[in-house]
Design a protein around this motif. Structure first.
Motif, PDB file in Angstrom:
ATOM      1  N   ALA A   1       0.809  -1.227   0.000  1.00 44.47           N
ATOM      2  CA  ALA A   1       0.000   0.000   0.000  1.00 44.47           C
ATOM      3  C   ALA A   1       0.840   1.275   0.000  1.00 44.47           C
ATOM      4  O   ALA A   1       0.437   2.290  -0.559  1.00 44.47           O
ATOM      5  CB  ALA A   1      -0.945  -0.007   1.195  1.00 44.47           C
ATOM      6  N   GLY A   2       2.021   1.261   0.622  1.00 44.08           N
ATOM      7  CA  GLY A   2       2.819   2.473   0.721  1.00 44.08           C
ATOM      8  C   GLY A   2       3.963   2.562  -0.277  1.00 44.08           C
ATOM      9  O   GLY A   2       4.862   3.396  -0.111  1.00 44.08           O
ATOM     10  N   HIS A   3       3.936   1.748  -1.313  1.00 40.07           N
ATOM     11  CA  HIS A   3       5.060   1.735  -2.261  1.00 40.07           C
ATOM     12  C   HIS A   3       5.013   2.961  -3.167  1.00 40.07           C
ATOM     13  O   HIS A   3       3.948   3.353  -3.662  1.00 40.07           O
ATOM     14  CB  HIS A   3       5.021   0.460  -3.094  1.00 40.07           C
ATOM     15  CG  HIS A   3       6.339   0.120  -3.725  1.00 40.07           C
ATOM     16  ND1 HIS A   3       6.873   0.828  -4.782  1.00 40.07           N
ATOM     17  CD2 HIS A   3       7.241  -0.854  -3.433  1.00 40.07           C
ATOM     18  CE1 HIS A   3       8.041   0.307  -5.120  1.00 40.07           C
ATOM     19  NE2 HIS A   3       8.287  -0.717  -4.324  1.00 40.07           N
ATOM     20  N   TRP A   4       6.184   3.549  -3.419  1.00 39.82           N
ATOM     21  CA  TRP A   4       6.249   4.780  -4.204  1.00 39.82           C
ATOM     22  C   TRP A   4       5.738   4.605  -5.630  1.00 39.82           C
ATOM     23  O   TRP A   4       5.254   5.573  -6.248  1.00 39.82           O
ATOM     24  CB  TRP A   4       7.675   5.332  -4.244  1.00 39.82           C
ATOM     25  CG  TRP A   4       8.660   4.503  -5.021  1.00 39.82           C
ATOM     26  CD1 TRP A   4       9.484   3.547  -4.529  1.00 39.82           C
ATOM     27  CD2 TRP A   4       8.915   4.571  -6.424  1.00 39.82           C
ATOM     28  NE1 TRP A   4      10.247   2.997  -5.533  1.00 39.82           N
ATOM     29  CE2 TRP A   4       9.913   3.609  -6.710  1.00 39.82           C
ATOM     30  CE3 TRP A   4       8.414   5.336  -7.477  1.00 39.82           C
ATOM     31  CZ2 TRP A   4      10.406   3.393  -7.997  1.00 39.82           C
ATOM     32  CZ3 TRP A   4       8.893   5.127  -8.760  1.00 39.82           C
ATOM     33  CH2 TRP A   4       9.877   4.172  -9.014  1.00 39.82           C
TER      34      TRP A   4
ATOM     35  N   GLY B   1       2.459   5.823  -6.045  1.00 42.67           N
ATOM     36  CA  GLY B   1       2.458   7.272  -6.181  1.00 42.67           C
ATOM     37  C   GLY B   1       2.723   7.702  -7.608  1.00 42.67           C
ATOM     38  O   GLY B   1       2.121   8.663  -8.118  1.00 42.67           O
ATOM     39  N   TYR B   2       3.608   6.972  -8.282  1.00 42.68           N
ATOM     40  CA  TYR B   2       3.887   7.268  -9.692  1.00 42.68           C
ATOM     41  C   TYR B   2       2.633   7.054 -10.535  1.00 42.68           C
ATOM     42  O   TYR B   2       2.291   7.884 -11.396  1.00 42.68           O
ATOM     43  CB  TYR B   2       5.027   6.378 -10.178  1.00 42.68           C
ATOM     44  CG  TYR B   2       5.380   6.578 -11.627  1.00 42.68           C
ATOM     45  CD1 TYR B   2       6.191   7.640 -12.018  1.00 42.68           C
ATOM     46  CD2 TYR B   2       4.898   5.731 -12.611  1.00 42.68           C
ATOM     47  CE1 TYR B   2       6.508   7.848 -13.354  1.00 42.68           C
ATOM     48  CE2 TYR B   2       5.203   5.922 -13.936  1.00 42.68           C
ATOM     49  CZ  TYR B   2       6.005   6.979 -14.304  1.00 42.68           C
ATOM     50  OH  TYR B   2       6.313   7.176 -15.630  1.00 42.68           O
ATOM     51  N   PHE B   3       1.919   5.934 -10.294  1.00 43.45           N
ATOM     52  CA  PHE B   3       0.686   5.674 -11.040  1.00 43.45           C
ATOM     53  C   PHE B   3      -0.349   6.763 -10.768  1.00 43.45           C
ATOM     54  O   PHE B   3      -1.080   7.183 -11.680  1.00 43.45           O
ATOM     55  CB  PHE B   3       0.110   4.311 -10.664  1.00 43.45           C
ATOM     56  CG  PHE B   3       0.974   3.135 -11.042  1.00 43.45           C
ATOM     57  CD1 PHE B   3       1.929   3.237 -12.035  1.00 43.45           C
ATOM     58  CD2 PHE B   3       0.816   1.916 -10.399  1.00 43.45           C
ATOM     59  CE1 PHE B   3       2.726   2.150 -12.384  1.00 43.45           C
ATOM     60  CE2 PHE B   3       1.595   0.819 -10.737  1.00 43.45           C
ATOM     61  CZ  PHE B   3       2.553   0.939 -11.725  1.00 43.45           C
ATOM     62  N   MET B   4      -0.418   7.222  -9.522  1.00 42.05           N
ATOM     63  CA  MET B   4      -1.345   8.300  -9.180  1.00 42.05           C
ATOM     64  C   MET B   4      -0.972   9.578  -9.915  1.00 42.05           C
ATOM     65  O   MET B   4      -1.842  10.351 -10.363  1.00 42.05           O
ATOM     66  CB  MET B   4      -1.345   8.530  -7.668  1.00 42.05           C
ATOM     67  CG  MET B   4      -1.937   7.367  -6.876  1.00 42.05           C
ATOM     68  SD  MET B   4      -1.633   7.512  -5.095  1.00 42.05           S
ATOM     69  CE  MET B   4      -2.623   8.947  -4.704  1.00 42.05           C
TER      70      MET B   4
ATOM     71  N   ALA C   1       2.784  12.833  -1.417  1.00 39.62           N
ATOM     72  CA  ALA C   1       2.907  12.337  -0.046  1.00 39.62           C
ATOM     73  C   ALA C   1       3.320  10.869  -0.020  1.00 39.62           C
ATOM     74  O   ALA C   1       4.166  10.462   0.786  1.00 39.62           O
ATOM     75  CB  ALA C   1       1.576  12.532   0.685  1.00 39.62           C
ATOM     76  N   LEU C   2       2.746  10.072  -0.919  1.00 36.79           N
ATOM     77  CA  LEU C   2       3.080   8.645  -0.958  1.00 36.79           C
ATOM     78  C   LEU C   2       4.536   8.446  -1.383  1.00 36.79           C
ATOM     79  O   LEU C   2       5.264   7.637  -0.796  1.00 36.79           O
ATOM     80  CB  LEU C   2       2.126   7.926  -1.913  1.00 36.79           C
ATOM     81  CG  LEU C   2       1.983   6.406  -1.754  1.00 36.79           C
ATOM     82  CD1 LEU C   2       0.655   5.930  -2.326  1.00 36.79           C
ATOM     83  CD2 LEU C   2       3.117   5.677  -2.432  1.00 36.79           C
ATOM     84  N   ILE C   3       4.959   9.182  -2.405  1.00 33.94           N
ATOM     85  CA  ILE C   3       6.341   9.083  -2.873  1.00 33.94           C
ATOM     86  C   ILE C   3       7.310   9.516  -1.772  1.00 33.94           C
ATOM     87  O   ILE C   3       8.343   8.875  -1.541  1.00 33.94           O
ATOM     88  CB  ILE C   3       6.536   9.944  -4.149  1.00 33.94           C
ATOM     89  CG1 ILE C   3       5.774   9.317  -5.327  1.00 33.94           C
ATOM     90  CG2 ILE C   3       8.010  10.100  -4.482  1.00 33.94           C
ATOM     91  CD1 ILE C   3       5.701  10.206  -6.556  1.00 33.94           C
TER      92      ILE C   3
ATOM     93  N   PRO D   1      12.904   3.864  -1.240  1.00 31.92           N
ATOM     94  CA  PRO D   1      13.222   5.155  -1.863  1.00 31.92           C
ATOM     95  C   PRO D   1      12.772   5.218  -3.319  1.00 31.92           C
ATOM     96  O   PRO D   1      12.989   4.272  -4.088  1.00 31.92           O
ATOM     97  CB  PRO D   1      14.754   5.231  -1.758  1.00 31.92           C
ATOM     98  CG  PRO D   1      15.105   4.307  -0.638  1.00 31.92           C
ATOM     99  CD  PRO D   1      14.099   3.203  -0.682  1.00 31.92           C
ATOM    100  N   ALA D   2      12.127   6.304  -3.669  1.00 30.10           N
ATOM    101  CA  ALA D   2      11.627   6.468  -5.035  1.00 30.10           C
ATOM    102  C   ALA D   2      12.752   6.839  -5.984  1.00 30.10           C
ATOM    103  O   ALA D   2      13.732   7.487  -5.595  1.00 30.10           O
ATOM    104  CB  ALA D   2      10.550   7.546  -5.063  1.00 30.10           C
TER     105      ALA D   2
END
Length: 425
Positions: free
Chosen positions: A342-345, A348-351, A376-378, A384-385
């Motif tokens: 759930a918390g993978h960066w 965040g990229y897909f978002m 925020a997710l990244i 690390p993203a």
């Protein structure tokens, strides 16, 4: 020659088991000349002609051929049955089957499983005193290729240099197995960033293969693919595109369009088309890659499908096509949430890609909310993203605020982006 030998064997009543070497010599020759479908058909025809004691030999070979045609579930089933049938002390035979099982998992991008099978294969090879030295070369070469993909390049280079040495000593340079090892060496050198040496190595492989079989075999396609990858990373893009297009055309003469081997080539072509400003060309390749991965994992979400869907969505955004960009961005998020923590960066990229599609659709409120959630997710991800993903979303936030007429907020995000650029090599 193999067909003639088999006819003579049958004429004098040689048993089917004693004919095996000739049959599989013929199947391997067909495979190396790009006629792997005939290898599959030939091996399948032997299944009903042999007794239980010898059936594992046919299944082991059939598993290899089916892996090359992309029928991975069937390949794995035959290989598992072969492994179960082989005596636990037949270490040389077990090593060969374990290598083949590793190749099945590698084709599915199941890297940890593949490395485990290679480790088991090396242990089995070390336990035998009568195995073929080329079995060691095969294990080392394939393990090197996988480690190169995973970034373990120093270990990969040691393995591939040893594999090339073994094959050159066993077969000489003018042999298809040595050509294969040269291609693997080129891939490892490419991952190490030694582009000139990688390009020179694979050009030599192409030259040797042309002298062996005319340059239109599966092995030739593989070498053109290696060259395209090396040129993509360290050479002129026009030459990389030409090499990859030649690899793809040659592969398609021998393999079905959804074969896993074609995914990497098409993905690299899409990248080159994108860099050259050909968004339509990139889109076509990304869609083909998605189809390939759907065929590999039908009705099952995967990280690969999520990544490719995101690439498709981004390309549709670039082409200013609203509806498909929203649909594919939504598909990427759905696949990603089903397969990633759930918390993978990466989520965040897909978002962020989804936010780009929302901005294209004119919904700047939703785009801003999604891009801020992505940021925020990244930022908070335990993994690390990649800097490129961070920068992409910062740039998007700048553009969203500019579209909303909020120059002060845009300037703040631009400042963060410039600071990132200064820190990133």
């Amino acid at each position: 020659a193999y067909a003639e030998a088999l006819d003579l064997m049958r004429a004098v009543g040689v048993s089917m088991v004693e004919q095996f070497d000739a049959h599989f010599g013929r199947f391997d020759a067909l495979r190396w000349s790009g006629r792997v479908a005939e290898s599959v058909a030939g091996a399948e025809s032997l299944l009903d002609a042999v007794g239980d004691a010898a059936r594992w030999r046919v299944q082991a070979g059939l598993g290899v051929f089916l892996t090359e045609t992309g029928e991975l579930d069937a390949a794995q089933a035959h290989l598992n049955q072969a492994l179960e049938s082989v005596d636990l002390n037949a270490h040389d035979r077990r090593a060969e089957i374990l290598v083949s099982l590793a190749a099945v998992h590698a084709s599915r991008s199941q890297h940890a499983d593949a490395l485990d099978y290679y480790a088991q294969a090396m242990d089995a090879f070390a336990a035998t005193d009568r195995g073929s030295p080329d079995t060691e070369a095969v294990i080392l070469m394939n393990r090197a290729n996988l480690n190169a993909v995973l970034g373990q390049t120093n270990e990969a280079l040691v393995d591939v240099e040893r594999a090339l040495q073994l094959r050159t000593e066993l077969f000489g340079e003018a042999h298809h197995l040595t050509v294969e090892a040269l291609g693997f060496r080129s891939t490892v050198l490419t991952e190490l960033g030694h582009f000139d040496e990688a390009i020179a190595t694979v050009r030599r492989a192409i030259e040797i293969e042309r002298g062996l079989s005319g340059g239109e075999s599966l092995l030739a396609a593989e070498q053109w693919s290696h060259l395209g990858l090396a040129l993509h990373r360290g050479g002129p893009l026009d030459e990389a595109r030409e090499a990859l297009e030649r690899a793809l055309a040659t592969y398609l003469r021998h393999l079905p369009p959804t074969h896993p081997t074609l995914a990497t080539i098409r993905n690299n072509l899409a990248s080159i088309y994108g860099l050259q400003g050909d968004a339509e060309g990139a889109l076509g390749e990304f869609l083909a890659v998605y189809e390939i991965h759907e065929a590999i994992s039908p009705d099952q979400p995967t990280v690969n499908l999520a990544m490719i869907a995101s690439n498709v969505a981004e390309t549709y955004v670039e082409l200013a096509q609203v509806e498909p960009s929203l649909a594919w961005a939504g598909r990427a998020l759905e696949q990603g949430r089903a397969t990633l923590p759930a918390g993978h960066w990466v989520l965040g990229y897909f978002m962020s890609v989804h936010a780009s599609a929302l901005l294209l659709a004119g919904d700047s409120d939703a785009a801003l909310a999604e891009a801020k959630a992505a940021q925020a997710l990244i930022r908070d991800s335990n993994t690390p993203a990649q800097p490129i993903a961070v920068r992409r979303n910062l740039d998007l936030l700048v553009r969203i605020h500019e579209a909303r007429g909020d120059s002060a907020a845009a300037a703040q995000w631009r400042e963060k982006m410039e600071a990132l650029d200064a820190e990133t090599p």
